[in-house]
Design an enzyme around this catalytic site. Structure first.
Site, PDB file in Angstrom:
ATOM      1  N   CYS A 116       1.098  -1.211  -0.118  1.00 23.68           N
ATOM      2  CA  CYS A 116      -0.137  -0.029   0.032  1.00 23.68           C
ATOM      3  C   CYS A 116       0.784   1.280  -0.001  1.00 23.68           C
ATOM      4  CB  CYS A 116      -0.956  -0.175   1.256  1.00 23.68           C
ATOM      5  SG  CYS A 116      -2.016   1.324   1.084  1.00 23.68           S
ATOM      6  N   CYS A 152      -6.560  -2.501   7.172  1.00 25.04           N
ATOM      7  CA  CYS A 152      -7.843  -1.375   6.813  1.00 25.04           C
ATOM      8  C   CYS A 152      -9.062  -2.289   6.513  1.00 25.04           C
ATOM      9  CB  CYS A 152      -7.680  -0.345   6.106  1.00 25.04           C
ATOM     10  SG  CYS A 152      -9.139   0.324   5.263  1.00 25.04           S
TER      11      CYS A 152
END
Length: 374
Positions: A108, A204
């Site tokens: 990410c 997340c």
């Protein structure tokens, strides 16, 4: 040393990645105090499809907006969910399907925060971006180095090792020179809504769900046998993808007759036969490795490995620096450790350091058993 404030004639525009947390909030405040022209940007990287905000994205956006309103800066929003799915999540699933244990935060950072966000910020006219990561940068001899954050409990260089020096050179890390308690004090002093907000943990897109429940939505489970190192079948697993090397909890094999009281640990994931091999004791020899192989390493800046090099490494976040020798091989890289390393896990990252400099790292392909040189 902190990044110097720009001169009045060179007032630079910085867009801060605002996550809705205290670190990015304080980063924005510090940059304003240093004289930068500051704006914020909130990234949405995951689309919820069931009406439940597992990622708390709406709450985080509200917190980011509240902070920006408080300090008087504009907040942009950008949706990178498609980029995240293509460049992070699909890789995450492929790794689990292959029996490895990936770390999506590292991808990410490389693909979203320091690529998609950086490109978007430049399109908006930014000179630089900033994030709330606990790392530092140093410009020296025409290159930009990535350094550990000064707070050893919060240093996040492990997660940024795959970001190139060119991207680091375009990024400011205002809290990298600070310890976490000081960051919270600054937030309280400025009356920021995030001053007492808990740090985010976990991945997340999984949020508060059980990991196994999340994973089975995307990958079919393949149950199989749990065996001891002697080949005795002592239970069944729901899928190798739910287990990782060194795992103790969730095996469901306690209370076996004649097995003793020591806890069981995952030692090996036999992918060819879909068998989970376990053993008793925290110090089981098969839990320890003396070397590892990585096929590809992302370097912050190129380094010379024409001869083996003495460095330190981490095979997991928050591990202490482990002395090792790194050498280039015909098929990749081999790191040989001075001391045995517990639960070296294929799919996780090994990150190399020279003192406080984070040099880079790569995905662990193979962990080699420890053989005591004595």
């Amino acid at each position: 040393m902190r990044d110097p404030a720009p001169s009045d004639t060179q007032k630079k525009r910085v867009i801060v990645g605002m996550s809705g947390g205290v670190d990015s909030s304080v980063s924005a405040v510090l940059l304003m105090e240093q004289g930068y022209e500051v704006e914020g940007l909130f990234m949405k990287n995951w689309e919820e499809d069931d009406g439940t905000e597992y990622c708390t994205a709406m709450d985080d956006l509200a917190d980011a907006q509240a902070v920006c309103d408080k300090i008087g800066i504009k907040l942009h929003t950008a949706n990178f969910a498609a980029e995240y799915w293509d460049n992070v999540f699909e890789h995450f699933l492929a790794e689990y399907k292959a029996g490895r244990t990936p770390n999506p935060d590292i991808l990410c950072n490389r693909e979203i925060k320091f690529k998609a966000f950086l490109d978007y910020a430049m399109m908006l006219g930014a000179d630089l971006i900033a994030t709330g990561h606990y790392v530092r940068r140093r410009d020296i001899d025409g290159r930009t180095e990535l350094l550990k954050g000064l707070d050893p409990n919060k240093d996040q260089s492990y997660f940024l090792h795959a970001v190139g020096g060119e991207q680091i050179a375009k990024t400011l890390f205002p809290v990298g020179e600070l310890e976490k308690p000081e960051v919270r004090k600054i937030a309280e002093k400025h009356g920021l809504a995030t001053a007492k907000k808990k740090d985010s943990t976990g991945i997340c897109f999984i949020g508060e769900r059980r990991f196994s429940d999340f994973l089975k939505q995307y990958l079919p489970a393949q149950p199989g046998e749990i065996k001891t190192t002697d080949g005795e079948v002592i239970g069944r697993h729901h899928g190798l993808m739910y287990h990782t090397i060194g795992q103790r909890q969730g095996l469901g094999i306690g209370g076996l007759k004649d097995a003793g009281e020591e806890p069981w640990y995952v030692l090996v994931k036999d992918l060819d036969n879909n068998v989970l091999i376990v053993g008793q004791g925290n110090e089981h020899p098969l839990l320890f490795s003396g070397a590892l192989l990585a096929s590809e390493i992302y370097w912050v800046n190129p380094i010379d490995l024409s001869t083996p090099r003495r460095l330190t490494a981490k095979v997991r976040y928050r591990q202490g620096d482990q002395p090792c020798t790194l050498e280039k091989t015909a098929t990749g890289y081999r790191a040989t450790f001075d001391d045995p390393q517990r639960a070296v896990t294929p799919g996780q990252s090994v990150v190399f350091y020279d003192g406080e400099i984070c040099l880079g790292g790569g995905v662990i392909e193979v962990a080699e058993a420890w053989s005591n040189p004595a």
